[in-house]
Motif scaffolding. Structure first.
Motif, mmCIF file in Angstrom:
data_model
loop_
_atom_site.group_PDB
_atom_site.id
_atom_site.type_symbol
_atom_site.label_atom_id
_atom_site.label_comp_id
_atom_site.label_asym_id
_atom_site.label_seq_id
_atom_site.Cartn_x
_atom_site.Cartn_y
_atom_site.Cartn_z
ATOM 1 N N TRP A 76 0.858 -1.178 0.000
ATOM 2 C CA TRP A 76 0.000 0.000 0.000
ATOM 3 C C TRP A 76 0.891 1.223 0.000
ATOM 4 C CZ3 TRP A 76 -5.354 0.280 0.071
ATOM 5 C CH2 TRP A 76 -6.022 -0.934 0.210
ATOM 6 N N ALA A 114 -3.462 4.392 -0.036
ATOM 7 C CA ALA A 114 -3.977 4.083 -1.374
ATOM 8 C C ALA A 114 -3.309 2.802 -1.841
ATOM 9 C CB ALA A 114 -3.693 5.220 -2.342
ATOM 10 N N ARG A 115 -3.983 2.090 -2.697
ATOM 11 C CA ARG A 115 -3.448 0.830 -3.233
ATOM 12 C C ARG A 115 -2.402 1.106 -4.312
ATOM 13 N NH1 ARG A 115 -2.253 -4.054 -1.851
ATOM 14 N NH2 ARG A 115 -3.103 -5.709 -3.123
ATOM 15 N N GLN A 123 -3.696 6.648 -7.351
ATOM 16 C CA GLN A 123 -4.855 6.927 -6.507
ATOM 17 C C GLN A 123 -4.535 7.863 -5.345
ATOM 18 O OE1 GLN A 123 -5.685 2.873 -5.373
ATOM 19 N NE2 GLN A 123 -7.119 2.556 -7.078
ATOM 20 N N VAL A 124 -3.269 8.184 -5.168
ATOM 21 C CA VAL A 124 -2.844 8.971 -4.007
ATOM 22 C C VAL A 124 -3.496 10.345 -3.981
ATOM 23 C CG1 VAL A 124 -0.861 10.107 -2.915
ATOM 24 C CG2 VAL A 124 -0.694 7.711 -3.652
ATOM 25 N N MET A 183 -7.206 10.080 -2.984
ATOM 26 C CA MET A 183 -7.375 9.681 -1.586
ATOM 27 C C MET A 183 -6.971 10.812 -0.645
ATOM 28 S SD MET A 183 -8.742 6.759 -1.725
ATOM 29 C CE MET A 183 -8.604 6.182 -0.056
#
Length: 124
Positions: free
Chosen positions: A14, A30-31, A35-36, A39
């Motif tokens: 992660w 975030a995964r 996506q950071v 998120m």
């Protein structure tokens, strides 16, 4: 509002996200790296009770020195390849122009340059 999100890869695959710009700091995860920003905006928006789409996030990945060095080398090599391709294109145009002006056929020029006669016509 503008914030900076620092993303650190965890052992559990992660990205741990720290946003120190907000009082007390905001943390989330975030995964994937892409996506950071979303998120971080969601987390800050929730903390400050504002819409996430009003928050502009700058993402700074925190990498190991080895990873940072490798990525810098990849980027430098890619830029070098772009410059080499541009130079090859310029030389190809010049070679086609010169060889054709000397009366060589499109097929002969293609054979010399290692390209198809159609490519020679495009370069002309």
């Amino acid at each position: 509002m503008k914030v900076t999100a620092y993303a650190t890869r965890t052992e559990k695959r992660w990205w741990f996200i720290e946003i120190p710009d907000v009082d007390g700091g905001v943390h989330t995860q975030a995964r994937r790296l892409d996506q950071v920003a979303m998120m971080a905006a969601d987390a800050v928006g929730m903390m400050l009770e504002v819409a996430p789409d009003t928050i502009e996030v700058t993402v700074i990945p925190k990498l190991t020195p080895e990873d940072a060095e490798l990525i810098a080398a990849v980027r430098a090599a890619s830029q070098e390849a772009v410059r080499a391709a541009e130079r090859a294109s310029q030389l190809s145009h010049r070679a086609v122009e010169q060889l054709r002006s000397e009366g060589m056929t499109v097929r002969d020029v293609g054979g010399l340059l290692g390209v198809s006669p159609q490519r020679v016509s495009q370069l002309a």
